[in-house]
Design a protein around this motif. Structure first.
Motif, short mmCIF file in Angstrom:
data_model
loop_
_atom_site.label_atom_id
_atom_site.label_comp_id
_atom_site.label_asym_id
_atom_site.label_seq_id
_atom_site.Cartn_x
_atom_site.Cartn_y
_atom_site.Cartn_z
N LEU A 151 0.84 -1.20 0.00
CA LEU A 151 0.00 0.00 0.00
C LEU A 151 0.87 1.25 0.00
CD1 LEU A 151 -3.02 0.89 0.17
CD2 LEU A 151 -2.67 1.12 2.64
N ARG A 152 0.65 2.12 -0.95
CA ARG A 152 1.40 3.37 -1.04
C ARG A 152 0.99 4.31 0.10
NH1 ARG A 152 3.74 4.91 -6.03
NH2 ARG A 152 3.52 3.33 -7.68
N PRO A 153 1.95 5.08 0.63
CA PRO A 153 1.59 6.04 1.70
C PRO A 153 0.54 7.05 1.26
CG PRO A 153 3.86 6.37 0.95
CD PRO A 153 3.39 5.09 0.36
N GLU A 154 0.57 7.43 -0.02
CA GLU A 154 -0.43 8.38 -0.53
C GLU A 154 -1.84 7.78 -0.45
OE1 GLU A 154 3.42 9.01 -2.91
OE2 GLU A 154 2.21 7.31 -2.21
N ALA A 155 -1.94 6.49 -0.74
CA ALA A 155 -3.23 5.82 -0.68
C ALA A 155 -3.70 5.70 0.77
CB ALA A 155 -3.14 4.43 -1.31
N ARG A 156 -2.78 5.34 1.66
CA ARG A 156 -3.13 5.22 3.08
C ARG A 156 -3.66 6.55 3.62
NH1 ARG A 156 -1.41 1.47 6.70
NH2 ARG A 156 0.22 0.77 5.22
N ALA A 157 -2.98 7.65 3.29
CA ALA A 157 -3.41 8.96 3.78
C ALA A 157 -4.77 9.35 3.21
CB ALA A 157 -2.36 10.01 3.41
N ALA A 158 -4.99 9.10 1.92
CA ALA A 158 -6.28 9.44 1.31
C ALA A 158 -7.41 8.63 1.91
CB ALA A 158 -6.20 9.21 -0.20
N MET A 159 -7.15 7.37 2.21
CA MET A 159 -8.18 6.53 2.82
C MET A 159 -8.51 6.99 4.23
SD MET A 159 -6.77 2.86 1.46
CE MET A 159 -8.01 1.86 2.31
N ALA A 160 -7.49 7.36 4.99
CA ALA A 160 -7.73 7.84 6.35
C ALA A 160 -8.59 9.10 6.33
CB ALA A 160 -6.39 8.11 7.05
N ASP A 161 -8.32 10.01 5.41
CA ASP A 161 -9.13 11.23 5.31
C ASP A 161 -10.56 10.89 4.90
OD1 ASP A 161 -6.93 12.75 5.98
OD2 ASP A 161 -6.45 13.31 3.91
N ALA A 162 -10.73 9.96 3.96
CA ALA A 162 -12.06 9.62 3.47
C ALA A 162 -12.90 8.95 4.55
CB ALA A 162 -11.95 8.71 2.25
N LEU A 163 -12.27 8.23 5.46
CA LEU A 163 -13.02 7.57 6.53
C LEU A 163 -13.69 8.56 7.47
CD1 LEU A 163 -10.56 4.65 7.38
CD2 LEU A 163 -12.83 4.44 6.38
N ASP A 164 -13.22 9.80 7.47
CA ASP A 164 -13.83 10.83 8.31
C ASP A 164 -15.02 11.51 7.63
OD1 ASP A 164 -12.13 10.46 10.48
OD2 ASP A 164 -10.61 11.83 9.68
N VAL A 165 -15.27 11.16 6.35
CA VAL A 165 -16.41 11.72 5.63
C VAL A 165 -17.59 10.79 5.87
CG1 VAL A 165 -17.31 12.37 3.37
CG2 VAL A 165 -14.88 12.74 3.91
N ILE A 166 -18.58 11.24 6.62
CA ILE A 166 -19.61 10.33 7.13
C ILE A 166 -20.80 10.16 6.18
CG2 ILE A 166 -18.98 10.79 9.51
CD1 ILE A 166 -21.42 12.62 9.71
#
Length: 348
Positions: free
Chosen positions: A14-29
């Motif tokens: 998993l690329r760090p860019e993908a990990r960061a984008a996923m973490a941000d998206a998880l906060d979108v409810i």
């Protein structure tokens, strides 16, 4: 010593860019289909990711359909069409096609009627890259996307499939890409998402990770990644050729993915090699990972004319941007040592 992962064609780290984008998206409810402010925010994130992926693919944003992976995208693209294919295709393509096309010993396929055929861009086991003929109906782009430069709109195909986890995105997300004016009837029906082409609430976090990984892969390509990895692949091949010449490299006479090497030693089972390398600290494979954990004779190599049990004697090494030349040298040392022990037992 730490383990070395050399099975990127099965799934890339998993690329760090993908990990960061996923973490941000998880906060979108919100649900992207909801009309309130939270839903609109989720919809905005979804369409931003679709635009990002479209840019990386060289396709129109409106022609990308998110799916659970390339397998579902293949079903959506191919179901009921009766297209011709060759035995080098992935199982998720072959199951929908008439396997009537022939592959040469170099892994190349020339469909006599491209409009009635599907042909992969690159092979996961040998790395062989195809020259897609004009007017081709469908292409599995999964192993080529993010590893070699191309633009969907330049390929002249009607549809293509891609998957996130082959280029450093999350598992469980992919997409079908359609040419302008092309459409598909939904296999999953219900909510009418994805412009009515695929029902079900979109996996927003995975989609965001997919788009971020695709953008990062394109930056790597622009930065010379192909040339660097191809040099490493060729160095590894040179290392493995120094001993007695009983080992072959299927597809070596064709254009290949820069980070894939197929190694075939007749009589030495791929399954045995995978286990020996695993014990030595290296993750490699004997072919496609989509076989329920089983190691079996390679249909790809059989289609390329490799006879009998020898089709079960290949090992695949695949790597990526974080792999080093030292990693490959360590693998070469371990593999050559194992091959020498096997040759000793064969009395060679």
């Amino acid at each position: 010593m730490s383990r070395i992962y050399l099975d990127w064609n099965a799934t890339a780290p998993l690329r760090p860019e993908a990990r960061a984008a996923m973490a941000d998206a998880l906060d979108v409810i919100g649900n992207p289909s909801s009309v309130h402010a939270e839903g609109r925010a989720a919809k905005m994130l979804l369409e931003r990711a679709r635009e990002q992926l479209a840019e990386a693919l060289g396709a129109a944003q409106s022609d990308i359909v998110f799916t659970s992976g390339a397998t579902e995208a293949a079903a959506l693209a191919l179901a009921g069409r009766g297209l011709a294919c060759a035995g080098i295709e992935h199982d998720c393509v072959r199951v929908w096609c008439d396997e009537t096309l022939q592959a040469g010993r170099d892994g190349q396929v020339a469909p006599p009627d491209p409009a009635s055929a599907t042909l992969q861009l690159a092979n996961s086991e040998t790395g062989v890259i195809q020259t897609l003929p004009p007017g081709l109906a469908i292409s599995d782009l999964t192993q080529g996307f993010g590893k070699i430069p191309f633009a969907f709109d330049w390929l002249g195909i009607r549809a293509g499939m891609v998957s996130a986890h082959k280029l450093g995105g999350p598992r469980g997300i992919g997409a079908l890409v359609l040419a302008a004016g092309e459409d598909r009837e939904a296999l999953l029906r219900g909510g009418g998402q994805e412009s009515g082409r695929r029902a079900g609430t979109e996996n927003l976090a995975a989609i965001a990770g997919f788009a971020a990984a695709a953008a990062a892969a394109q930056r790597d390509l622009a930065g010379g990644m192909v040339e660097r990895l191809a040099e490493m692949r060729d160095h590894l091949m040179d290392r493995l050729e120094i001993a007695e010449g009983i080992t072959m490299f299927p597809g070596r006479d064709s254009p290949r993915l820069p980070q894939t090497l197929s190694i075939l030693t007749p009589g030495w089972k791929g399954e045995t090699q995978v286990m020996q390398m695993d014990l030595a600290g290296f993750a490699v494979s004997a072919g496609s990972a989509c076989s329920s954990g089983k190691v079996r004779e390679s249909g790809v190599l059989r289609a390329m004319g490799v006879a009998g049990q020898d089709a079960g004697c290949a090992l695949r090494v695949s790597f990526g941007g974080t792999t080093t030349r030292e990693d490959l040298d360590r693998f070469a040392d371990a593999w050559l040592s194992a091959r020498a022990r096997w040759q000793g037992k064969q009395g060679r």
